[in-house]
Motif scaffolding. Structure first.
Motif, mmCIF file in Angstrom:
data_model
loop_
_atom_site.group_PDB
_atom_site.id
_atom_site.type_symbol
_atom_site.label_atom_id
_atom_site.label_comp_id
_atom_site.label_asym_id
_atom_site.label_seq_id
_atom_site.Cartn_x
_atom_site.Cartn_y
_atom_site.Cartn_z
ATOM 1 N N VAL A 1 4.678 10.202 -6.820
ATOM 2 C CA VAL A 1 5.593 10.415 -7.861
ATOM 3 C C VAL A 1 5.050 10.510 -9.492
ATOM 4 O O VAL A 1 5.529 11.379 -10.068
ATOM 5 C CB VAL A 1 6.993 9.183 -8.041
ATOM 6 C CG1 VAL A 1 7.817 9.130 -9.240
ATOM 7 C CG2 VAL A 1 7.239 9.250 -6.725
ATOM 8 N N HIS A 2 4.160 9.864 -9.874
ATOM 9 C CA HIS A 2 3.259 9.814 -10.970
ATOM 10 C C HIS A 2 3.169 11.202 -10.854
ATOM 11 O O HIS A 2 2.973 11.585 -12.079
ATOM 12 C CB HIS A 2 2.387 8.617 -11.320
ATOM 13 C CG HIS A 2 1.500 8.622 -12.675
ATOM 14 N ND1 HIS A 2 0.660 9.289 -12.631
ATOM 15 C CD2 HIS A 2 1.966 8.274 -13.980
ATOM 16 C CE1 HIS A 2 0.014 9.668 -14.004
ATOM 17 N NE2 HIS A 2 1.508 9.168 -15.076
ATOM 18 N N ASN A 3 2.285 11.458 -10.201
ATOM 19 C CA ASN A 3 0.760 12.452 -10.172
ATOM 20 C C ASN A 3 1.653 13.871 -10.281
ATOM 21 O O ASN A 3 0.827 15.065 -11.225
ATOM 22 C CB ASN A 3 0.182 12.657 -8.762
ATOM 23 C CG ASN A 3 -0.720 13.996 -9.572
ATOM 24 O OD1 ASN A 3 -1.363 14.014 -9.767
ATOM 25 N ND2 ASN A 3 -1.314 14.339 -8.666
ATOM 26 N N THR A 4 3.254 14.092 -9.341
ATOM 27 C CA THR A 4 4.234 14.749 -9.576
ATOM 28 C C THR A 4 4.459 15.577 -11.264
ATOM 29 O O THR A 4 4.771 16.282 -11.418
ATOM 30 C CB THR A 4 5.149 14.991 -8.856
ATOM 31 O OG1 THR A 4 4.671 15.027 -7.919
ATOM 32 C CG2 THR A 4 5.874 16.178 -8.171
ATOM 33 N N LEU A 5 5.376 14.277 -11.778
ATOM 34 C CA LEU A 5 5.817 14.540 -12.797
ATOM 35 C C LEU A 5 5.102 14.915 -14.279
ATOM 36 O O LEU A 5 4.759 15.409 -15.055
ATOM 37 C CB LEU A 5 6.376 13.352 -12.997
ATOM 38 C CG LEU A 5 7.655 12.082 -12.275
ATOM 39 C CD1 LEU A 5 7.920 11.493 -12.508
ATOM 40 C CD2 LEU A 5 8.728 13.054 -12.460
ATOM 41 N N ALA B 1 0.748 -1.352 0.031
ATOM 42 C CA ALA B 1 0.013 0.247 0.131
ATOM 43 C C ALA B 1 0.914 1.257 0.431
ATOM 44 O O ALA B 1 0.191 2.397 -0.773
ATOM 45 C CB ALA B 1 -0.386 -0.228 1.623
ATOM 46 N N LEU B 2 2.171 1.394 0.716
ATOM 47 C CA LEU B 2 2.610 1.799 0.750
ATOM 48 C C LEU B 2 3.704 2.866 -0.506
ATOM 49 O O LEU B 2 3.769 4.051 -1.401
ATOM 50 C CB LEU B 2 3.927 2.189 1.737
ATOM 51 C CG LEU B 2 4.873 3.489 1.997
ATOM 52 C CD1 LEU B 2 4.200 4.632 2.450
ATOM 53 C CD2 LEU B 2 5.737 2.394 2.832
ATOM 54 N N ALA B 3 4.170 1.366 -1.182
ATOM 55 C CA ALA B 3 4.621 1.592 -2.761
ATOM 56 C C ALA B 3 3.647 2.071 -3.457
ATOM 57 O O ALA B 3 4.051 3.570 -4.530
ATOM 58 C CB ALA B 3 5.245 0.510 -2.682
ATOM 59 N N VAL B 4 2.400 1.602 -3.570
ATOM 60 C CA VAL B 4 1.261 1.768 -4.513
ATOM 61 C C VAL B 4 1.185 3.764 -4.232
ATOM 62 O O VAL B 4 1.051 4.676 -4.826
ATOM 63 C CB VAL B 4 -0.193 1.365 -4.128
ATOM 64 C CG1 VAL B 4 -1.019 2.202 -4.678
ATOM 65 C CG2 VAL B 4 0.185 -0.186 -4.790
ATOM 66 N N PHE B 5 0.862 3.689 -2.824
ATOM 67 C CA PHE B 5 0.856 5.566 -2.662
ATOM 68 C C PHE B 5 2.171 6.232 -2.831
ATOM 69 O O PHE B 5 1.822 7.433 -3.639
ATOM 70 C CB PHE B 5 0.457 5.837 -1.691
ATOM 71 C CG PHE B 5 0.535 7.151 -0.649
ATOM 72 C CD1 PHE B 5 -1.046 7.731 -0.614
ATOM 73 C CD2 PHE B 5 1.580 8.130 0.098
ATOM 74 C CE1 PHE B 5 -1.213 9.070 -0.412
ATOM 75 C CE2 PHE B 5 1.397 9.207 0.952
ATOM 76 C CZ PHE B 5 0.131 9.498 0.181
ATOM 77 N N ILE B 6 2.604 5.648 -2.576
ATOM 78 C CA ILE B 6 4.202 6.939 -2.988
ATOM 79 C C ILE B 6 3.909 6.837 -4.667
ATOM 80 O O ILE B 6 4.983 7.740 -5.988
ATOM 81 C CB ILE B 6 6.260 6.218 -2.380
ATOM 82 C CG1 ILE B 6 5.654 6.444 -1.162
ATOM 83 C CG2 ILE B 6 7.340 6.594 -3.086
ATOM 84 C CD1 ILE B 6 7.191 5.194 -0.302
#
Length: 396
Positions: free
Chosen positions: A43-47, A34-39
């Motif tokens: 990252v994807h949203n920021t890029l 869950a943490l990996a998916v959230f991070i």
């Protein structure tokens, strides 16, 4: 029909989901995913947002021309220097004020902490007033007080307060003579290095000698004499190869000398005085943690109070003082970021402020700034833990 006994279930032969170890691993795995998916989503949203706004990521901006000046630099810098240079300038300024603050806060904290336990009623009450006053006033307010109410209230350069016609205090800071080494001065520096090494070796030898014979030598006085006398002798024998540039008034400002910014002085005093009030309480608690029987035993041997404090009480109190004082050192380093309130050019003001505004590389600059404070804090913690471990080994 046979049923598994309770002993077999306890040994792990029952259903896996009933095993506490297996359940714990499953929960940890789910949380990790869950943490990996959230991070990954962040990252994807920021890029995606950066790409939509045409903002290029990366650290290529560090090689571009900065184009702005910095009032205090410990290394060469001009407006034509790169943004990478501004990062180094801000880092060095942060390290400078942090190191100066740690030294002064430690000295003040130990003196005031010991004074609070003094049998002198007036001295103990003055130390109490200091602690209760400065630790209960917000640090930012103290920084603003020293800067605006004290240093900014000094006269203009033409009406500077003078000390020996060499040191001048005005609204622009403190101007003092600038030492200029001449050829041959390196001999003095080598002599100083030799004196320090010789003093350390002598201290180790004196300690071993005392363990064998019980006879103590005045290590501090002898060491101080060597550290001062040997470089001084080398300095005089080489013809005193050092000149001083005395500041002189030229127009509306001084020419020559070294100018210490009022922002540096205000931040240094505020950080040191504020942190010293907490260190004083740490020192007091450490001294009180030492058994009273230790002091009584020293008195029965007719040991002077100063020797009792320095040789018996303080060494045992350090096991309580060091861990707490580490936290105060870390707080002081992080609190130095309040320098932006008065314009001191630390890493937050120079790099996370001006550089960020000009380049727009928010993610890279904030990440670098956070990494700086993280590395500094971890380094200080590591060194203090080493010292604490050495202190505990000595007690054993």
């Amino acid at each position: 029909m046979l049923r598994p006994s309770s002993s077999l279930l306890r040994r792990g032969h029952g259903p896996l989901w009933r095993n506490p170890t297996v359940r714990a691993l499953i929960v940890q795995f789910v949380l990790f995913v869950a943490l990996a998916v959230f991070i990954g989503f962040l990252v994807h949203n920021t890029l995606a947002n950066l790409d939509a706004r045409g903002i290029k990521t990366g650290f290529d901006f560090l090689d571009r021309r900065a184009g702005f000046s910095i009032p205090q630099t410990l290394i060469d810098y001009t407006s034509n220097s790169s943004y990478g240079r501004t990062f180094v300038i801000g880092l060095l300024n942060t390290l400078l004020v942090s190191a100066m603050g740690i030294v002064l806060a430690t000295l003040l904290g130990f003196l005031i902490g010991i004074a609070r336990l003094s049998p002198n009623w007036l001295l103990a009450r003055l130390a109490t007033v200091y602690v209760e006053t400065f630790r209960n006033i917000p640090l930012l307010v103290q920084i603003l007080f020293w800067y605006y109410a004290v240093l900014r209230a000094l006269p203009s350069p033409r009406q500077s307060l003078s000390l020996f016609d060499a040191f001048f205090f005005n609204v622009r800071g403190v101007v003092m003579p600038d030492p200029q080494p001449l050829p041959g001065f390196t001999a003095t520096m080598w002599a100083l290095l030799f004196a320090v090494i010789a003093t350390v070796a002598f201290a180790v030898w004196a300690k071993r000698r005392q363990s064998r014979t019980g006879q103590a030598l005045p290590v501090y006085w002898i060491g101080a004499g060597v550290i001062v006398g040997v470089p001084l002798a080398a300095f005089l024998l080489t013809g005193a190869p050092l000149e001083w540039t005395i500041p002189e008034m030229a127009g509306f400002n001084f020419r020559g000398g070294v100018n210490i910014l009022p922002e540096l002085v205000a931040l240094w005093l505020a950080l040191s005085i504020y942190t010293a009030s907490f260190i004083a309480e740490i020192v007091r608690s450490g001294i009180l943690s030492v058994s009273q029987g230790q002091t009584e035993a020293a008195r029965s041997l007719s040991l002077p109070g100063a020797i009792t404090l320095r040789k018996i009480v303080i060494p045992q109190a350090m096991r309580v003082i060091v861990p707490q004082m580490t936290s105060q050192y870390l707080n002081l380093i992080k609190n130095s970021s309040l320098a932006t309130a008065i314009g001191y050019p630390d890493i937050v003001a120079v790099f996370a402020g001006t550089t960020l505004n000009q380049t727009g590389q928010a993610i890279e600059i904030i990440a670098m700034t956070m990494a700086v404070y993280l590395v500094i804090s971890l380094t200080v913690s590591f060194l203090m833990n080493l010292y604490n471990a050495r202190t505990l080994m000595k007690e054993r």
